[in-house]
Motif scaffolding. Structure first.
Motif, short mmCIF file in Angstrom:
data_model
loop_
_atom_site.label_atom_id
_atom_site.label_comp_id
_atom_site.label_asym_id
_atom_site.label_seq_id
_atom_site.Cartn_x
_atom_site.Cartn_y
_atom_site.Cartn_z
N LEU A 33 42.95 38.79 30.75
CA LEU A 33 44.36 37.97 31.45
C LEU A 33 45.02 38.96 32.79
O LEU A 33 44.57 38.66 34.00
N ALA A 34 44.43 40.57 32.36
CA ALA A 34 44.46 41.82 33.79
C ALA A 34 43.76 41.21 34.49
O ALA A 34 43.71 41.73 36.24
N THR A 64 43.87 38.24 36.29
CA THR A 64 45.01 38.49 37.13
C THR A 64 45.31 39.08 39.01
O THR A 64 44.57 39.60 39.50
N SER A 65 43.95 40.04 38.59
CA SER A 65 43.65 41.02 39.63
C SER A 65 42.09 40.90 40.74
O SER A 65 42.78 40.88 41.98
N SER A 95 44.38 37.98 42.47
CA SER A 95 45.74 38.10 43.28
C SER A 95 44.68 39.24 44.24
O SER A 95 45.12 38.98 45.31
N SER A 118 41.62 29.83 39.16
CA SER A 118 42.08 30.71 38.86
C SER A 118 43.44 31.07 38.31
O SER A 118 43.75 31.63 37.16
N PHE A 119 44.28 30.59 39.02
CA PHE A 119 45.72 30.60 38.27
C PHE A 119 45.27 30.10 37.68
O PHE A 119 47.35 30.57 37.05
N MET A 176 45.31 31.72 34.85
CA MET A 176 46.41 32.88 33.86
C MET A 176 47.35 32.03 33.79
O MET A 176 47.95 32.54 32.24
#
Length: 182
Positions: A113-114, A117-118, A121, A160-161, A164
């Motif tokens: 998840l990290a 997210t990176s 983002s 991608s979101f 997440m």
């Protein structure tokens, strides 16, 4: 009769755990589809525009920007992890009492998840600049010229979101499943 009552009491709990494991399996498949589609969509993004003549062209490709390359790599890694994690998810369906593998999944799901997210983002920041630009730094919006490029990069962010959100649900479900077993 008492043995039947005890058996009846254990079955609903095992049934709920099995149901959670089945939902976990299907959510992982949804996340695989979302991350793989995002990686493919971004990785195949390419648009050329003529400049003065047909022989001189400007190109916009995903690998022109390291952030988009990181996005593709991050989504690919997460997709591969999700495919590998399906084995543990299947084992949770078969054996609903596996506690250690659930802890391992929570740890790796959180790490993925990290990473996801990176990557998403960072790519979202570049997509925003492509759409809006930043006149203070002389970064002009390119989406008026490169419509297809911008549409595909924006679309790949959606998957991608979405993945997440699925990961957050997976982590919460695993945590709740672990907390139910004392």
């Amino acid at each position: 009769m008492a043995g039947i009552i005890q058996l009846g009491e254990k079955n609903p709990k095992a049934g709920v755990n099995r149901g959670v494991a089945v939902v976990d399996f299907f959510l992982r498949i949804v996340a695989i589809i979302a991350t793989l589609a995002s990686a493919i969509s971004m990785g195949t993004t390419d648009e050329s525009l003529p400049f003065f003549t047909q022989f001189i062209r400007f190109r916009a490709k995903y690998n022109d920007l390291p952030t988009f390359t990181f996005f593709v790599v991050a989504n690919s890694i997460v997709s591969a992890y999700l495919v590998l994690s399906l084995a543990l998810s299947i084992s949770h369906i078969i054996r609903s009492g596996s506690r250690n593998s659930r802890v391992v999944l929570i740890i790796f799901d959180t790490a993925m998840l990290a990473l996801l997210t990176s990557g998403a983002s960072a790519a979202a920041a570049i997509v925003y600049l492509a759409h809006k630009g930043n006149t203070k730094t002389n970064w002009f919006a390119i989406c008026q010229q490169y419509n297809s490029f911008c549409e595909r990069t924006s679309g790949s962010l959606i998957g991608s979101f979405g993945a997440m959100v699925v990961f957050i649900l997976l982590i919460l479900m695993s945590a709740v499943s672990l907390s139910r077993r004392h």
